[in-house]
Design a protein around this motif. Structure first.
Motif, PDB file in Angstrom:
ATOM      1  N   THR A 179       1.099  -1.153  -0.007  1.00  8.37           N
ATOM      2  CA  THR A 179       0.030  -0.093  -0.082  1.00  8.37           C
ATOM      3  C   THR A 179       0.853   1.353  -0.095  1.00  8.37           C
ATOM      4  N   MET A 217      -0.911   7.906   0.619  1.00  5.68           N
ATOM      5  CA  MET A 217      -1.898   8.675  -0.263  1.00  5.68           C
ATOM      6  C   MET A 217      -1.558   9.989  -0.730  1.00  5.68           C
ATOM      7  N   MET A 241      -3.684  10.331  -5.780  1.00  8.49           N
ATOM      8  CA  MET A 241      -4.880  10.690  -6.008  1.00  8.49           C
ATOM      9  C   MET A 241      -5.343  10.967  -7.282  1.00  8.49           C
ATOM     10  N   GLU A 279      -5.765   8.055  -9.581  1.00 11.09           N
ATOM     11  CA  GLU A 279      -7.002   7.553  -9.366  1.00 11.09           C
ATOM     12  C   GLU A 279      -7.863   8.315 -10.148  1.00 11.09           C
ATOM     13  N   TYR A 306      -9.445  -3.882   2.557  1.00  8.83           N
ATOM     14  CA  TYR A 306      -9.165  -2.721   3.469  1.00  8.83           C
ATOM     15  C   TYR A 306      -9.419  -3.070   5.025  1.00  8.83           C
ATOM     16  N   TYR A 350     -14.801   4.713  -2.712  1.00 11.31           N
ATOM     17  CA  TYR A 350     -13.589   5.328  -2.921  1.00 11.31           C
ATOM     18  C   TYR A 350     -13.577   6.486  -1.598  1.00 11.31           C
ATOM     19  N   ARG A 351     -14.607   7.083  -1.418  1.00  7.76           N
ATOM     20  CA  ARG A 351     -14.701   8.123  -0.335  1.00  7.76           C
ATOM     21  C   ARG A 351     -14.331   7.582   1.259  1.00  7.76           C
ATOM     22  N   ASN A 383     -10.573   6.344   1.544  1.00 11.24           N
ATOM     23  CA  ASN A 383      -9.917   7.420   1.817  1.00 11.24           C
ATOM     24  C   ASN A 383     -10.054   8.524   2.912  1.00 11.24           C
ATOM     25  N   SER A 384     -11.091   8.123   3.806  1.00 13.41           N
ATOM     26  CA  SER A 384     -11.524   8.864   4.974  1.00 13.41           C
ATOM     27  C   SER A 384     -10.587   8.557   6.063  1.00 13.41           C
ATOM     28  N   GLU A 402      -8.560   4.908   6.737  1.00 19.64           N
ATOM     29  CA  GLU A 402      -6.998   4.637   7.450  1.00 19.64           C
ATOM     30  C   GLU A 402      -6.808   3.889   8.510  1.00 19.64           C
ATOM     31  N   LYS A 412      -7.391   0.354   7.592  1.00 17.10           N
ATOM     32  CA  LYS A 412      -6.180  -0.262   7.015  1.00 17.10           C
ATOM     33  C   LYS A 412      -5.194  -0.628   7.912  1.00 17.10           C
ATOM     34  N   SER A 455      -0.526   3.421  -6.979  1.00 19.58           N
ATOM     35  CA  SER A 455      -1.611   3.160  -6.356  1.00 19.58           C
ATOM     36  C   SER A 455      -2.941   3.195  -7.109  1.00 19.58           C
TER      37      SER A 455
END
Lengths: 322, 289
Positions: A8, A11, A16, A19, A62, A185-186, A189-190, A194, A197, A321
């Motif tokens: 991984t 970010m 970003m 993607e 995730y 996706y949101r 990446n929030s 995190e 993960k 990524s």
């Protein structure tokens, strides 16, 4: 225990941007399908499974949780939507809402039970729960057992969009897919994503940092199940029926296969995987039972040789990524 | 009352299959850290090997030799699987083991479906075990009694082997700390292969036992294995004896449900699983995972 996805990348703005570019390309490509000679029904079906696989990937890629019963959300939402549309005569948008609500409630109940165990026990519990539901749906009167709910009216979405027209239906399904995809996706990446993960990487460490990991996993399970249900509701409009095959555990296996082929823990992997598997079933249908053997072989090959999946390998090669 | 006893007997028989299968799963899980999703397919293979041995014109080997030959043949097949594929997953997340064995199960079942279709093939009860006894309160088919008693003996023998012998002690030690056991000069990889063979052999044995009762068909293990997984979750796979007792007990409970409330007979094991998990998440005999 090594992590499921080992590379991984952080970010960064570059990641970003990558993607976003791929997402726009994917959206444009999919939007242009009605202007090509491609059979829209096939793409719609693949889109529904792609959304299901994305929802499933949120959990395993995730959160590190392998649910082997994700078909239960697909099937339950399908039955709820189909019943609401056909028997209650609700308009499409409310039918979808009923289906998603059904999957939401189901994911709260099953999540509460299954999150109590980890690792393979979690997988086995989700598998057993989905088999429990399969038998219930087999006997329950409203599902019509082996026949399923058939001849579902498609109606007018919001009273405007005529879903009986293939092109209109296609774009409605596409918008639904893209919305679900962006939601996932949101989530990924929030800050919530995190933490998820970090639980996947090392749950003990996350606990020692003060996170109540069970609550995070539970919430991820509910989100994943609800989005999977949304895919099931959309599928009702495409297939115009809701049947037992959508709840059977072999469907859960197919979802796992799609995600594995595309790449666990990659954003676009499940989409690629879903299209690959659906295309394979479409074009290999003439081989009969050999399709099962081929699918099994793909499982074995993926696990033994390329665990990153198609998209994972590409991303790894370019150190990006995706 | 006749029907109740009959259902109890069916429950005991199913229970012996659950016990044999979950026992094999527990043994494999202990050594390889893999939930063997292919277990149902290998159980089916056991039944098919017995069927081949009987129906091949040159061999026509009957039930009794098949009871030994089939587990050995399938066990060897399992050991080849372990050496060629499962071995490479050591150290990886155990979910990969589940996915790999799931793939193997699909391949094996698919191949058998291609050659034999999905319908069942008959396998007759051996002559010595035909007929039944009238116990006064019920009629007891001898073959069914044999299945229950024989599998109970096999289960207890396996328990004895693992818990009470030197070989079993090595095995348990290697589960706890393979590096240390290897330092004592014991060939751990070979032990792992043999353990997988043993677990798979137990599944195949269950397959041979079930051949005369349930027809021999490619998907006979596919749905059974999910029930066995539920049995494993309830039992917790913490101990060998736990697997045996849970297996038999759940078979009996299922049989009783079939008598008192047939609608729930397919689901009772899963419902029990939910109830047990709500009260005791680690399972009845399980240690914390």
């Amino acid at each position: 225990m090594t992590a499921l996805t080992d590379d991984t990348l952080p970010m960064t703005p570059r990641a970003m941007r990558d993607e976003m570019i791929v997402f726009v390309a994917m959206a444009l490509l999919l939007a242009s399908v009605p202007f090509t000679g491609i059979y829209p029904f096939f793409v719609m079906q693949a889109l529904c499974f792609a959304l299901l696989a994305c929802a499933f990937n949120l959990l395993i890629g995730y959160g590190g949780l392998l649910s082997f019963g994700h078909a239960m959300f697909l099937g339950t939402a399908g039955y709820c939507s189909a019943h609401a549309l056909k028997v209650w005569g609700l308009p499409p948008e409310l039918g979808i809402l009923v289906g998603v609500a059904g999957a939401f409630v189901l994911s709260i109940i099953t999540g509460y039970i299954s999150i109590r165990r980890q690792g393979i026990y979690f997988s086995m519990i989700t598998l057993a729960l989905s088999q429990l539901l399969y038998f219930i749906y087999l006997q329950a009167p409203f599902t019509h057992g082996e026949d399923g709910i058939q001849g579902i009216p498609q109606g007018h979405m919001f009273g405007v969009f005529d879903l009986t027209k293939p092109t209109v239906l296609y774009y409605v399904v596409l918008v639904g897919f893209l919305a679900g995809f962006l939601l996932i996706y949101r989530i990924i990446n929030s800050p919530f994503g995190e933490v998820l993960k970090s639980i996947r990487e090392n749950e003990q460490r996350a606990i020692s940092l003060g996170y109540r990991t069970d609550q995070y996993k539970f919430l991820a399970f509910v989100l994943s199940g609800t989005v999977a249900g949304f895919a099931g509701s959309l599928k009702v409009f495409v297939a115009q029926n809701a049947s037992l095959t959508d709840v059977h555990w072999s469907m859960s296996g197919e979802v796992v296969l799609m995600t594995l082929v595309g790449g666990l823990g990659t954003i676009f992997g499940p989409v690629v995987g879903a299209f690959a598997i659906i295309a394979m079933q479409q074009y290999l249908a003439g081989f009969g039972q050999w399709v099962t053997v081929i699918q099994g072989s793909i499982f074995v090959i993926c696990v033994l040789t390329f665990r990153r999946g198609v998209v994972g390998e590409i991303a790894h090669y370019f150190r990006r990524s995706l | 009352m006749q029907a109740l006893y009959a259902q109890l007997l069916v429950g005991l028989i199913n229970g012996s299959f659950y016990a044999l299968l979950s026992l094999g799963l527990a043994v494999i899980f202990g050594m390889l850290n893999i939930i063997n999703f292919a277990h149902g397919a290998l159980y089916m293979m056991g039944a098919f090997v017995a069927y081949f041995l009987l129906n091949n014109d040159y061999l026509s080997i009957g039930y009794w030799p098949a009871l030994i030959i089939a587990p050995i043949v399938v066990g060897i097949f399992g050991m080849i699987l372990e050496r060629t594929m499962l071995q490479w997953l050591t150290g990886l997340d155990h979910l990969y083991g589940l996915l790999l064995t799931f793939g193997i199960a699909l391949i094996v079942q698919g191949v058998f479906q291609n050659y034999f279709g999905s319908s069942g093939l008959p396998y007759s009860i051996p002559d010595q075990l035909r007929g039944g006894m009238n116990l006064g309160f019920m009629f007891l088919p001898i073959y069914r009694a044999w299945v229950v008693i024989f599998s109970l003996v096999v289960c207890l023998a396996t328990w004895f082997l693992i818990e009470k012998t030197r070989l079993g002690a090595y095995l348990r030690a290697a589960t706890e700390n393979p590096t240390l056991v290897r330092a004592f000069g014991i060939n751990v990889p070979r032990m792992i292969t043999l353990t997988y063979g043993l677990g798979v052999g137990l599944a195949a044995l269950a397959g041979v036992l079930s051949a005369p009762i349930n027809q021999v068909r490619p998907l006979m293990g596919a749905d059974l294995i999910i029930v066995v997984f539920a049995v494993v979750v309830i039992g917790g796979m913490g101990s060998i004896m736990g697997s045996i007792i849970t297996g038999f007990a759940l078979g009996v409970i299922e049989g009783l449900t079939k008598y008192f409330y047939p609608e729930a007979s397919n689901t009772v094991v899963f419902v029990l699983m939910v109830l047990v998990l709500l009260v005791k998440p680690t399972g009845l005999t399980g240690r914390a995972a």
